[in-house]
Design a protein around this motif. Structure first.
Motif, PDB file in Angstrom:
ATOM      1  N   PHE A 254       6.978   3.915   2.554  1.00 31.99           N
ATOM      2  CA  PHE A 254       5.098   2.609   2.144  1.00 31.99           C
ATOM      3  C   PHE A 254       5.216   1.969   2.621  1.00 31.99           C
ATOM      4  O   PHE A 254       6.638   0.706   2.521  1.00 31.99           O
ATOM      5  CB  PHE A 254       5.228   2.853   0.908  1.00 31.99           C
TER       6      PHE A 254
ATOM      7  N   LYS B 223      -3.546  -0.906   4.697  1.00 32.96           N
ATOM      8  CA  LYS B 223      -2.215  -1.467   5.252  1.00 32.96           C
ATOM      9  C   LYS B 223      -3.370  -1.591   6.688  1.00 32.96           C
ATOM     10  O   LYS B 223      -3.636  -2.928   7.313  1.00 32.96           O
ATOM     11  CB  LYS B 223      -1.086  -0.788   5.404  1.00 32.96           C
TER      12      LYS B 223
ATOM     13  N   LEU C  28      -2.081   4.203   1.122  1.00 34.72           N
ATOM     14  CA  LEU C  28      -1.487   2.690   1.332  1.00 34.72           C
ATOM     15  C   LEU C  28      -1.379   2.504   2.977  1.00 34.72           C
ATOM     16  O   LEU C  28      -1.958   1.095   3.516  1.00 34.72           O
ATOM     17  CB  LEU C  28       0.471   2.894   0.928  1.00 34.72           C
TER      18      LEU C  28
ATOM     19  N   SER D 152      -0.054   8.817  -1.657  1.00 34.97           N
ATOM     20  CA  SER D 152       0.432   7.601  -1.680  1.00 34.97           C
ATOM     21  C   SER D 152       0.186   7.044  -0.410  1.00 34.97           C
ATOM     22  O   SER D 152      -0.682   5.972   0.028  1.00 34.97           O
ATOM     23  CB  SER D 152       1.529   6.730  -2.426  1.00 34.97           C
TER      24      SER D 152
ATOM     25  N   ILE E 206       3.048   4.637  -7.034  1.00 33.19           N
ATOM     26  CA  ILE E 206       3.574   5.406  -6.016  1.00 33.19           C
ATOM     27  C   ILE E 206       4.014   6.465  -5.247  1.00 33.19           C
ATOM     28  O   ILE E 206       3.398   7.061  -5.220  1.00 33.19           O
ATOM     29  CB  ILE E 206       4.232   3.962  -5.116  1.00 33.19           C
TER      30      ILE E 206
ATOM     31  N   LEU F 203       0.108  -5.400  -0.001  1.00 30.73           N
ATOM     32  CA  LEU F 203       1.019  -4.263  -0.800  1.00 30.73           C
ATOM     33  C   LEU F 203       1.761  -4.875  -1.265  1.00 30.73           C
ATOM     34  O   LEU F 203       3.216  -5.091  -0.911  1.00 30.73           O
ATOM     35  CB  LEU F 203       0.631  -2.624  -0.114  1.00 30.73           C
TER      36      LEU F 203
ATOM     37  N   ILE G 179       5.526  -1.363   2.366  1.00 26.68           N
ATOM     38  CA  ILE G 179       4.789  -2.097   0.886  1.00 26.68           C
ATOM     39  C   ILE G 179       4.896  -3.649   1.953  1.00 26.68           C
ATOM     40  O   ILE G 179       6.356  -3.766   2.285  1.00 26.68           O
ATOM     41  CB  ILE G 179       6.044  -2.276   0.809  1.00 26.68           C
TER      42      ILE G 179
END
Ligand code: C2E
Ligand code: MG
Ligand code: MG
Ligand code: MG
Length: 284
Positions: free
Chosen positions: A195, A171, A167, A163, A156, A177, A197
């Protein structure tokens, strides 16, 4: 004397290095054939919900069934694939095969939760990576919400700006993720805010040392607290004994994965395990 010595030293180092380089080259050409000849296969390792003991996810892990050398673990050939660019067709094969398996389970009324697939740095950095994931979902028919991609911190962070874009595209599709080997990447934690995540996978080195090392246990507890306060899901990797399970239970870790519950195994094995679990009874 010195000269002779020097020469001997040179020979001593040169011979094994050439052998290693040769072996690698050989492995590389064999790996191309392996992909074409269906020598690669996936094993699946369940992830269990800690309070209930139910299977709530599976991680796909690639293996190479070599005709002469037997089963080769990914640590021995993924780096070779990464250096040679072969990781792109290999990674695509893994993703498609895992998604097809997950779709087959869904169609058979078997609920394994999410399927987690490891993505290597080189693969993730391809500008068309998100598009290729979209294409695999379309081809396999797997709902995006059922797919979780495992990416390491260093992957990442390597090119943080691109990234974010990748991402966010993933998403937006609904793909989940996860940060793999969390805590081993030496990076600043600020990326967790930046990010999109969904999950942290607590690295198994922390879990392994939990019983013998109070610092390791504190780290695990801190990661769980951090994840909780940032709204991230968690899974502890490499759980090998019931003492670790009790500690993780006390720390309210929601999900566990490890040899204590199940080794990675062929798809049929996971179905047998799912069927043998009595609902509501948590394994210790
Ligand atoms: P990972 O993604 O962190 O996967 C977890 C590894 O820990 C797996 O090793 C698994 O078999 C092992 N493991 C699970 N539970 C336990 C436990 O209780 N104790 C111990 N000691 N080990 C446990 P495996 O399958 O050999 O994979 C090693 C690494 O290779 C993976 O680490 C991942 O980074 C990479 N890898 C595996 N499959 C793929 C793939 O399809 N694509 C890519 N790019 N990388 C892969
Ligand atoms: Mg993984
Ligand atoms: Mg890991
Ligand atoms: Mg790893």
């Amino acid at each position: 004397y010195a000269k002779a010595n020097g020469r001997n030293k040179y020979q001593f180092f040169a011979a094994p290095m050439n052998a290693a380089a040769n072996k690698r080259l050989h492995l590389e050409s064999e790996l191309w054939e392996a992909l074409a000849n269906n020598e690669l296969l996936l094993h699946y390792q369940p992830q269990l919900d800690l309070p209930s003991g139910r299977i709530v996810g599976v991680e796909a892990l690639v293996r190479w069934q070599h005709p002469k050398l037997g089963m080769i673990p990914p640590a021995d050939f993924i780096p070779v694939a990464e250096d040679s660019g072969l990781i792109l067709p290999l990674g695509h094969w893994v993703l498609l095969t895992a998604c097809r398996q997950a779709k087959a389970w869904l169609d058979a009324g078997i609920d394994m939760g999410e399927i987690a697939v490891n993505i290597s740095a080189y693969q993730f950095r391809q500008p068309e990576f998100a598009q290729s994931v979209r294409a695999v979902l379309a081809e396999s028919g797997l709902p995006a919400e059922r797919l979780e991609l495992e990416i390491t911190e260093s992957t990442i962070m390597h090119s943080a700006d691109s990234s974010v874009t990748t991402l966010e595209e993933l998403k937006a599709m609904g793909v989940k993720l996860a940060v793999d080997d969390f805590g081993t990447g030496y990076s600043s934690l600020s990326y967790l805010r930046r990010f999109p995540i969904d999950r942290l996978k607590i690295d198994r080195s922390f879990v392994a040392d939990m019983e013998s090392d109070a610092d390791a246990a504190s780290l695990v507890a801190s990661i769980i607290a951090l994840g909780g306060s940032l709204g991230l899901r968690l899974v502890a990797e490499g759980v090998e004994n019931s003492a670790q399970v009790s500690s993780l239970r006390e720390m309210a870790c929601e999900r566990v994965q490890g040899f204590h519950f199940c080794r990675p195994m062929p798809a049929e094995g996971v179905v047998d395990m799912l069927n043998s679990l009595r609902p509501g009874i948590a394994p210790d």
